[in-house]
Design an enzyme around this catalytic site. Structure first.
Site, PDB file in Angstrom:
ATOM      1  N   ARG A 122       0.819  -1.206   0.000  1.00  0.00           N
ATOM      2  CA  ARG A 122       0.000   0.000   0.000  1.00  0.00           C
ATOM      3  C   ARG A 122       0.851   1.253   0.000  1.00  0.00           C
ATOM      4  O   ARG A 122       0.540   2.225  -0.656  1.00  0.00           O
ATOM      5  CB  ARG A 122      -0.897  -0.030   1.250  1.00  0.00           C
ATOM      6  CG  ARG A 122      -1.556   1.285   1.556  1.00  0.00           C
ATOM      7  CD  ARG A 122      -2.781   1.097   2.393  1.00  0.00           C
ATOM      8  NE  ARG A 122      -3.640   0.102   1.799  1.00  0.00           N
ATOM      9  CZ  ARG A 122      -4.424  -0.717   2.510  1.00  0.00           C
ATOM     10  NH1 ARG A 122      -4.430  -0.663   3.824  1.00  0.00           N
ATOM     11  NH2 ARG A 122      -5.186  -1.596   1.894  1.00  0.00           N
ATOM     12  N   TYR A 123       1.913   1.245   0.770  1.00  0.00           N
ATOM     13  CA  TYR A 123       2.763   2.429   0.895  1.00  0.00           C
ATOM     14  C   TYR A 123       3.983   2.280  -0.012  1.00  0.00           C
ATOM     15  O   TYR A 123       4.335   1.171  -0.408  1.00  0.00           O
ATOM     16  CB  TYR A 123       3.227   2.566   2.346  1.00  0.00           C
ATOM     17  CG  TYR A 123       2.113   2.834   3.335  1.00  0.00           C
ATOM     18  CD1 TYR A 123       1.525   4.088   3.421  1.00  0.00           C
ATOM     19  CD2 TYR A 123       1.663   1.832   4.186  1.00  0.00           C
ATOM     20  CE1 TYR A 123       0.517   4.338   4.338  1.00  0.00           C
ATOM     21  CE2 TYR A 123       0.654   2.076   5.111  1.00  0.00           C
ATOM     22  CZ  TYR A 123       0.082   3.335   5.187  1.00  0.00           C
ATOM     23  OH  TYR A 123      -0.907   3.578   6.087  1.00  0.00           O
ATOM     24  N   ARG A 126       7.138   0.074   1.978  1.00  0.00           N
ATOM     25  CA  ARG A 126       6.981  -1.033   2.918  1.00  0.00           C
ATOM     26  C   ARG A 126       5.778  -1.902   2.571  1.00  0.00           C
ATOM     27  O   ARG A 126       4.816  -1.414   1.977  1.00  0.00           O
ATOM     28  CB  ARG A 126       6.869  -0.528   4.352  1.00  0.00           C
ATOM     29  CG  ARG A 126       5.779   0.495   4.590  1.00  0.00           C
ATOM     30  CD  ARG A 126       6.174   1.421   5.751  1.00  0.00           C
ATOM     31  NE  ARG A 126       5.124   2.323   6.162  1.00  0.00           N
ATOM     32  CZ  ARG A 126       4.835   3.464   5.544  1.00  0.00           C
ATOM     33  NH1 ARG A 126       5.463   3.808   4.441  1.00  0.00           N
ATOM     34  NH2 ARG A 126       3.882   4.254   6.011  1.00  0.00           N
ATOM     35  N   CYS A 135      -4.108 -17.844  14.795  1.00  0.00           N
ATOM     36  CA  CYS A 135      -3.876 -17.081  16.015  1.00  0.00           C
ATOM     37  C   CYS A 135      -4.173 -17.990  17.199  1.00  0.00           C
ATOM     38  O   CYS A 135      -4.951 -18.935  17.078  1.00  0.00           O
ATOM     39  CB  CYS A 135      -4.810 -15.881  16.084  1.00  0.00           C
ATOM     40  SG  CYS A 135      -4.265 -14.504  15.067  1.00  0.00           S
ATOM     41  N   CYS A 139      -9.315 -12.503  18.654  1.00  0.00           N
ATOM     42  CA  CYS A 139      -9.824 -11.239  19.185  1.00  0.00           C
ATOM     43  C   CYS A 139     -11.197 -10.972  18.567  1.00  0.00           C
ATOM     44  O   CYS A 139     -11.351 -11.018  17.353  1.00  0.00           O
ATOM     45  CB  CYS A 139      -8.899 -10.089  18.814  1.00  0.00           C
ATOM     46  SG  CYS A 139      -7.208 -10.319  19.363  1.00  0.00           S
ATOM     47  N   CYS A 142     -11.197  -8.267  15.822  1.00  0.00           N
ATOM     48  CA  CYS A 142     -10.220  -8.419  14.739  1.00  0.00           C
ATOM     49  C   CYS A 142     -10.664  -7.690  13.475  1.00  0.00           C
ATOM     50  O   CYS A 142     -11.795  -7.838  13.020  1.00  0.00           O
ATOM     51  CB  CYS A 142     -10.024  -9.902  14.414  1.00  0.00           C
ATOM     52  SG  CYS A 142      -8.762 -10.176  13.155  1.00  0.00           S
ATOM     53  N   ARG A 144      -9.511  -8.354  10.623  1.00  0.00           N
ATOM     54  CA  ARG A 144      -9.582  -9.382   9.573  1.00  0.00           C
ATOM     55  C   ARG A 144     -10.552 -10.482  10.003  1.00  0.00           C
ATOM     56  O   ARG A 144     -10.342 -11.662   9.723  1.00  0.00           O
ATOM     57  CB  ARG A 144      -8.193  -9.957   9.291  1.00  0.00           C
ATOM     58  CG  ARG A 144      -7.231  -8.872   8.905  1.00  0.00           C
ATOM     59  CD  ARG A 144      -5.920  -9.358   8.296  1.00  0.00           C
ATOM     60  NE  ARG A 144      -5.077  -8.187   8.090  1.00  0.00           N
ATOM     61  CZ  ARG A 144      -3.942  -7.943   8.750  1.00  0.00           C
ATOM     62  NH1 ARG A 144      -3.477  -8.824   9.622  1.00  0.00           N
ATOM     63  NH2 ARG A 144      -3.264  -6.843   8.516  1.00  0.00           N
ATOM     64  N   ASP A 303     -11.957  -0.233  13.105  1.00  0.00           N
ATOM     65  CA  ASP A 303     -12.247  -0.298  11.671  1.00  0.00           C
ATOM     66  C   ASP A 303     -13.727  -0.566  11.385  1.00  0.00           C
ATOM     67  O   ASP A 303     -14.476  -0.958  12.274  1.00  0.00           O
ATOM     68  CB  ASP A 303     -11.425  -1.415  11.018  1.00  0.00           C
ATOM     69  CG  ASP A 303      -9.966  -1.026  10.865  1.00  0.00           C
ATOM     70  OD1 ASP A 303      -9.693   0.185  10.756  1.00  0.00           O
ATOM     71  OD2 ASP A 303      -9.115  -1.933  10.862  1.00  0.00           O
ATOM     72  N   ASP A 340      -7.694   4.088  10.004  1.00  0.00           N
ATOM     73  CA  ASP A 340      -7.256   3.400   8.792  1.00  0.00           C
ATOM     74  C   ASP A 340      -8.351   3.627   7.750  1.00  0.00           C
ATOM     75  O   ASP A 340      -9.486   3.172   7.930  1.00  0.00           O
ATOM     76  CB  ASP A 340      -7.028   1.907   9.072  1.00  0.00           C
ATOM     77  CG  ASP A 340      -5.833   1.373   8.291  1.00  0.00           C
ATOM     78  OD1 ASP A 340      -5.552   1.915   7.204  1.00  0.00           O
ATOM     79  OD2 ASP A 340      -5.195   0.410   8.761  1.00  0.00           O
ATOM     80  N   LYS A 347      -3.274   4.637   6.946  1.00  0.00           N
ATOM     81  CA  LYS A 347      -3.531   5.211   8.258  1.00  0.00           C
ATOM     82  C   LYS A 347      -3.459   6.744   8.210  1.00  0.00           C
ATOM     83  O   LYS A 347      -2.485   7.295   7.721  1.00  0.00           O
ATOM     84  CB  LYS A 347      -2.512   4.678   9.253  1.00  0.00           C
ATOM     85  CG  LYS A 347      -2.585   3.171   9.377  1.00  0.00           C
ATOM     86  CD  LYS A 347      -1.494   2.626  10.257  1.00  0.00           C
ATOM     87  CE  LYS A 347      -1.519   1.126  10.291  1.00  0.00           C
ATOM     88  NZ  LYS A 347      -0.986   0.512   9.037  1.00  0.00           N
TER      89      LYS A 347
HETATM   90  C1  LIG Z   1      -0.112  -0.361   8.907  1.00  0.00           C
HETATM   91  C2  LIG Z   1       0.383  -0.815   7.621  1.00  0.00           C
HETATM   92  C3  LIG Z   1       1.734  -0.691   7.298  1.00  0.00           C
HETATM   93  C4  LIG Z   1       2.752  -0.074   8.221  1.00  0.00           C
HETATM   94  O1  LIG Z   1       2.450   1.267   8.455  1.00  0.00           O
HETATM   95  P1  LIG Z   1       3.372   2.111   9.428  1.00  0.00           P
HETATM   96  O2  LIG Z   1       2.644   3.431   9.532  1.00  0.00           O
HETATM   97  O3  LIG Z   1       4.697   2.231   8.765  1.00  0.00           O
HETATM   98  O4  LIG Z   1       3.456   1.390  10.719  1.00  0.00           O
HETATM   99  C5  LIG Z   1       2.128  -1.147   6.058  1.00  0.00           C
HETATM  100  N1  LIG Z   1       1.271  -1.684   5.185  1.00  0.00           N
HETATM  101  C6  LIG Z   1      -0.053  -1.792   5.462  1.00  0.00           C
HETATM  102  C7  LIG Z   1      -0.963  -2.380   4.444  1.00  0.00           C
HETATM  103  C8  LIG Z   1      -0.536  -1.374   6.702  1.00  0.00           C
HETATM  104  O5  LIG Z   1      -1.827  -1.514   6.982  1.00  0.00           O
END
Ligand SMILES: *Cc1c(COP(=O)(O)O)cnc(C)c1O
Length: 437
Positions: A122-123, A126, A135, A139, A142, A144, A303, A340, A347
């Site tokens: 997504r980002y 990362r 698990c 929870c 959850c 998910r 969420d 989110d 986020k």
């Molecule tokens: C939360 C999340 C991350 C990590 O986000 P950070 O703000 O760097 O902790 C990476 N990918 C996805 C899809 C996420 O939901």
């Protein structure tokens, strides 16, 4: 037989009269004896639900199954279980079957942002890598929830290799977040193999593990596990405490081992109605976390996943909690409150406002006490025009490679050399009208 407390002793002996303390503290034993039905729950806590209620619980777990480790169960106060924060997080509520209109099956569009099975990208830099579908405790809140209990399996090596291959072929990924399920449900050797694969990818700078084990099954944090994890630095761990009562001697011990191994620890809390939607509870929680060398990282607004409506609070509750922390307590004990974004926007931080007005040379701020103050800005500031020619800039970066030319989103509007004036969502009616002209 020496077991931590009366409650644990009763539960352990009820499960098996010949139980020993080493059974209780074995994570395998805990998982094997996890509570998966209502009758066992009643029996172990010596509670009896009325027939009607039991029927509703049974209905609920058909859709959203139950699993509670004996350890986590032992934290429930049987005398006041209905308001118990551990009970509420682990025991089904018939409200889970109420699906309201604004709820979505996959609110974060994790499945849509998935280039290969197991990866959510997504980002820019990362990825989320789902390496476990299991698990130890389910929870109730959850995100998910749609997948819980679906496929109680661990992805095989081929499936994992699809993920690592994607990461290998995507040089922009510098941070890999191992998630699931709970990654610490994997055997040590398997996790060791995955971490070794990731360590071998030159552009992966850090790996993080998201796990609830220190909360729901702290005995999983064995000396052997910690010895193995230590080989894979830089490794970060984020855990998920929601209430100060979850921080027991056993969980403190687990956190101590991880911190002593040089693993930076963070915590992600979900704001949950009836569990922790209270400034005093949250303050106690963050204080206990930092005492255990865990940095509060995120506070999540609940969420829009299906079946969570009874847990959701207004956003104002989260802001009120952050307001009660900033300035009142240690800066590093304050998490970032985030929503989110439904649809996969990621986020988004939300905060109380501290900047209350602004002129050409002053900003007006207020502090946590309500003091209003003017900060005088510099009369002369010579901005340095940025054309991203870092080699010929007065500001020294002097790092190879300094070749980040791409701007994304708001950054683009702020930059000197990109001519973009506005970010316009595609397919708006307004833009549609323009095209018609
Ligand atoms: C939360 C999340 C991350 C990590 O986000 P950070 O703000 O760097 O902790 C990476 N990918 C996805 C899809 C996420 O939901």
């Amino acid at each position: 037989m020496q077991i931590y407390n009366k409650n644990q002793k009763l539960i352990a002996e009820n499960i098996n009269p010949d139980v020993s303390i080493s059974n209780w503290k074995s994570w395998g034993w805990q998982i094997k004896h996890s509570i998966k039905d209502i009758a066992t729950f009643e029996n172990l806590l010596n509670i009896e639900f009325d027939q009607n209620l039991r029927k509703q619980f049974d209905e609920t777990i058909k859709k959203f199954p139950i699993s509670i480790t004996p350890y986590y169960l032992s934290l429930i106060d049987p005398d006041d279980y209905e308001n118990d924060p551990i009970f509420k997080q682990s025991f089904p509520s018939p409200s889970e079957l109420i699906i309201n209109k604004s709820e979505i099956n996959d609110p974060l569009s994790e499945d849509e942002d998935s280039p290969v099975p197991g990866i959510t990208h997504r980002y820019p830099d990362r990825v989320l890598f789902h390496i476990s579908n299991v698990c130890s405790m389910y929870c109730r809140h959850c995100t998910r929830k749609r997948k819980v209990g679906d496929k109680d399996s661990i992805p095989d090596k081929n499936e994992i290799l699809m993920g690592t291959e994607y990461i290998q072929n995507t040089p922009s990924v510098r941070d890999v977040l191992l998630s699931g399920g709970d990654p610490l449900m994997l055997p040590d050797e398997y996790l060791d193999w995955i971490l070794t694969e990731l360590n071998a990818i030159p552009h992966v700078e850090i790996v993080r593990i998201g796990t609830r084990m220190p909360v729901v099954l702290p005995y999983r944090i064995t000396d052997e596990l910690v010895e193995m994890l230590k080989k894979h630095h830089p490794l970060w761990i984020n855990t998920h405490f929601n209430h100060p009562r979850e921080i027991t001697n056993s969980s403190s011990e687990a956190l101590r081992k991880l911190a002593d191994a040089g693993i930076p620890l963070g915590n992600q809390t979900v704001l949950l109605s009836g569990v922790n939607d209270c400034p005093r509870i949250m303050k106690k929680l963050v204080h206990k976390l930092v005492q255990n060398r865990v940095r509060p990282y995120y506070l999540y607004q609940c969420d829009l996943s299906e079946g969570l409506s009874h847990f959701r609070t207004p956003v104002g509750k989260g802001i009120e909690i952050i307001e009660s922390l900033i300035g009142h307590t240690s800066g590093f004990a304050v998490p970032t409150y985030v929503i989110d974004a439904p649809g996969g926007g990621g986020k988004i931080p939300v905060m109380p406002n501290y900047l209350i007005s602004w002129s050409t040379n002053k900003v007006i701020l207020r502090n946590y006490e309500g003091v209003i103050t003017a900060y005088k800005e510099p009369d002369e500031y010579k901005p340095i025009f940025c054309d991203r020619d870092c080699d010929n800039c007065k500001l020294q970066l002097k790092l190879e490679p300094a070749d980040e030319y791409k701007f994304i989103g708001i950054e683009k509007l702020l930059s000197d050399f990109d001519q973009t004036e506005s970010l316009v969502p595609e397919n708006t009616e307004r833009m549609g009208r323009r095209e018609d002209e």
